[in-house]
Design a protein around this motif. Structure first.
Motif: not given
Length: 331
Positions: A167-195
């Protein structure tokens, strides 16, 4: 070449610069045990994710750990050697290694079969661990490093490694997120607050459901799944599998102690253990716990470098470090 994660600690650079937030992967329609996309749910059922970096993930699936690292501007041979360095740091020497090929995505790819065994020469020695390393090139300029470590070198789990690799070889991350520095969600957060990311620290990973903040002497990581089942069994399994992976990544880790604690202000039981830091500068003290927050399961881990060689100073009396964003408190 991108830095390869070999444990909780790593060589840290300057604070991560702010980057545009990537489109969020909503935490809906997931399994009861992990935030996986539809075509990965049955295969990864029972696995828990631990963020390594912006380009890599580790998944703990019972007695095995499998990882995916998206590397840029390296050859498959270089990526394979980086994986061997990671395995050696985790399992120690000596290792039995056999170089060969694995058929993935319809093509043979360079691989290493390894085992950590002890016993009489010429006999059938008991093995502490074993597994595989391999690499594939999904697109030009990008190499996907895959690794899997199995406790006791057990044959059924070794077979599952190859299923997960497919699976990983052909489809990559099973969570669906793109693994790349440009994909970091900022600011970091929990669903109920910012970190917050303290000055001098690095936002090593950040999506809508996992993240990691690294500082010179501390690390904070978290993962969230939804929905959480009633009761504590699911949270305890998530916590215990995650703690097993953290301990396995730190050679020489102590036994786990269970302590009363607060995670995000909720009373619970935390797992606590210590391990020698990779650079020899005192011990690493790790606290980890899981709680039900608004119907979401949260696993969080806070690690800090102790001031003394016995692990006492900086682990009992001192407060938790700023990197952990007030998520933990002892009680």
């Amino acid at each position: 070449m991108a830095t390869v994660w070999v444990g909780l600690w790593g060589v840290l650079g300057a604070c991560q610069a702010t980057v545009p937030a990537a489109p969020a992967v909503p935490a809906v329609g997931v399994t009861s045990t992990g935030p996986f996309v539809a075509d990965a749910r049955s295969l990864f059922d029972g696995c828990v994710p631990l963020p390594d970096s912006a380009t890599s993930r580790t998944y703990r699936c019972g007695r095995l750990s499998v990882w995916l690292d998206e590397l840029s501007d390296v050859s498959e041979a270089q990526a394979l050697e980086a994986g061997r360095t990671r395995v050696r740091a985790r399992l120690g020497a000596p290792l039995t290694e056999v170089v060969g090929e694995l058929p993935l995505a319809g093509q043979p790819h360079p691989s290493v079969r390894f085992a950590k065994c002890t016993g009489p020469e010429g006999g059938t020695p008991p093995c502490r661990a074993g597994g595989y390393l391999t690499t594939v090139t999904p697109t030009a300029g990008r190499v996907r490093q895959l690794g899997c470590v199995v406790r006791d070198n057990a044959r059924p789990e070794l077979g599952r490694c190859l299923e997960l690799f497919a699976y990983l070889a052909t489809r990559g991350n099973p969570e669906g997120d793109v693994l790349a520095p440009s994909s970091l969600v900022t600011p970091p957060r929990l669903p109920w607050r910012l970190l917050g990311v303290p000055e001098g620290c690095q936002l090593a990973a950040s999506t809508t459901h996992v993240g990691r903040i690294r500082c010179e002497r501390s690390t904070f990581s978290w993962s969230v799944f939804y929905p959480v089942q009633p009761g504590t069994a699911q949270l305890e399994r998530w916590r215990d599998q995650s703690v097993e992976e953290l301990r396995d990544a730190l050679p020489g880790a102590s036994a786990v102690e269970m302590r009363d604690c607060y995670v995000e202000g909720a009373p619970t039981r935390c797992a606590r253990f210590t391990a020698p830091s990779p650079d020899g500068g005192g011990d690493v003290v790790v606290w980890a716990g899981g709680v039900d927050m608004q119907g979401r399961g949260l696993f969080a881990a806070c690690s800090l470098r102790s001031a003394g060689s016995d692990g006492s100073a900086g682990s009992e009396a001192a407060p938790f470090p700023a990197a952990c964003n007030g998520a933990f408190a002892a009680r």
